[in-house]
Design an enzyme around this catalytic site. Sequence first.
Site, short mmCIF file in Angstrom:
data_model
loop_
_atom_site.label_atom_id
_atom_site.label_comp_id
_atom_site.label_asym_id
_atom_site.label_seq_id
_atom_site.Cartn_x
_atom_site.Cartn_y
_atom_site.Cartn_z
N TYR A 125 0.80 -1.22 0.00
CA TYR A 125 0.00 0.00 0.00
C TYR A 125 0.83 1.27 0.00
CZ TYR A 125 -4.50 -2.30 0.39
OH TYR A 125 -5.62 -3.04 0.12
N LYS A 176 2.70 -15.56 4.14
CA LYS A 176 3.04 -16.49 3.05
C LYS A 176 4.54 -16.67 3.13
CE LYS A 176 1.96 -18.80 -0.76
NZ LYS A 176 1.11 -20.00 -0.80
N ASP A 209 -3.18 -18.74 1.98
CA ASP A 209 -4.08 -19.55 1.14
C ASP A 209 -4.84 -20.57 1.99
OD1 ASP A 209 -1.58 -20.71 1.54
OD2 ASP A 209 -1.39 -21.51 -0.49
N ASP A 233 -6.50 -7.03 3.72
CA ASP A 233 -7.56 -6.47 2.88
C ASP A 233 -8.40 -7.60 2.30
OD1 ASP A 233 -9.02 -4.62 1.27
OD2 ASP A 233 -7.80 -5.27 -0.43
N ASP A 237 -12.51 -9.19 3.47
CA ASP A 237 -13.71 -9.34 2.63
C ASP A 237 -14.26 -10.75 2.78
OD1 ASP A 237 -13.57 -6.73 1.65
OD2 ASP A 237 -13.83 -7.34 -0.45
C1 IPM Z 1 -10.66 -1.44 2.44
C2 IPM Z 1 -10.74 -0.99 1.00
C3 IPM Z 1 -9.56 -0.11 0.67
C4 IPM Z 1 -8.30 -0.93 0.90
C5 IPM Z 1 -9.59 0.50 -0.73
C6 IPM Z 1 -10.84 1.30 -0.97
C7 IPM Z 1 -8.36 1.33 -1.02
O1 IPM Z 1 -10.83 -2.07 0.15
O2 IPM Z 1 -10.69 -0.58 3.33
O3 IPM Z 1 -10.58 -2.66 2.68
O4 IPM Z 1 -7.85 -1.65 -0.02
O5 IPM Z 1 -7.77 -0.87 2.00
MN MN Z 2 -10.90 -3.99 1.15
#
Ligand code: IPM
Ligand code: MN
Length: 330
Positions: A125, A176, A209, A233, A237
């Site tokens: 990042y 990893k 993984d 990140d 999700d």
């Molecule tokens: C998150 C989002 C951000 C990230 C994006 C919008 C830059 O996906 O907060 O998880 O990748 O950190």
């Molecule tokens: Mn994200």
Amino acid sequence: MTHRIAVIGGDGIGPEVTAEALRVVRAAGVEVETQEFDLGGARYLRDGEILSDGVLDELRSFDAILLGAVGDPRVPPGVIERGLLLKMRFELDLYVNQRPFAGTAPGHSQPHDFVVIRENTEGPYVGEGGVLRRGTPNEVATQGSVNTRHGVERCIRHAFELAETRSARHVTLVHKTNVLTFAGDLWERTFNEVAAEHPGIGTSYNHVDAACIYFVQDPHRYDVVVTDNLFGDILTDLGGAVSGGIGLASSANLNPARTGPSMFEPVHGSAPDIAGTNRANPTAAVLSAALMLDFLGESTAADRIRAACVDLPTRSTTEVGAMIADRVRD
Ligand code: IPM
Ligand code: MN
């Protein structure tokens, strides 16, 4: 005590869901003084402002920042994300991204309850790298990942300190190490050193993984998971997807050293396809506001809000917000 909150609704569904989060905070009896900041894709398209140093300095004077979502399809990818969201994470030194996951994963009968601690200021990042001979057959693109002992250690320390407050008392490192041998070695050694200072905390290690399989098939094994910025990140999700959906996933971008305000935002994005239709689920924003209240020392109100966010029917944004507000008021 009145808390001063900077509110950045941002793009897409962001302003709608933050409005509901603030409605719930006020219904919980917490006194907040808010100031809205018009930032995000629409603002950028209007006058070019993303986040100037002057505005950033203004933000520093607040107790916390509540953010909706950033990202606008009319703006090239990365401009708002890097210029606004990542700039706040880096400049305000929000080095921990704490994302709690509680729910019952599909196919399971027992609920799980774990927290991902994502390093929030380093890794890929930082934007290290570049392009040579762009658009030619000899194009080269490099994208580095920065891992510092200081950055890795403070993130891992936060994970262990959090585990000390939880009943399962366990921390899992996710990385990893079999491929990313340089960064993996730094993470692993630092993890082991910090673990030695916390003899009461159990530890384990998963390759990222494999962790993807366990998040789905055996999420109960996790208590506190600590990982780098990009793995965190992606994994969060997935964590959201197995914990009732991304519409419930909340996050806290923390500066645990409290040298400035921390920032609280749902994990989900700006969902431009449903913006303005009153259909976004505001629960993730409401739960992010609850994390904000925890950090501001208002844990009783935060617990009440979390308790009010269970078994909510699928309704419009404003109806769900009003329903949660009614429950916390009772
Ligand atoms: C998150 C989002 C951000 C990230 C994006 C919008 C830059 O996906 O907060 O998880 O990748 O950190
Ligand atoms: Mn994200």
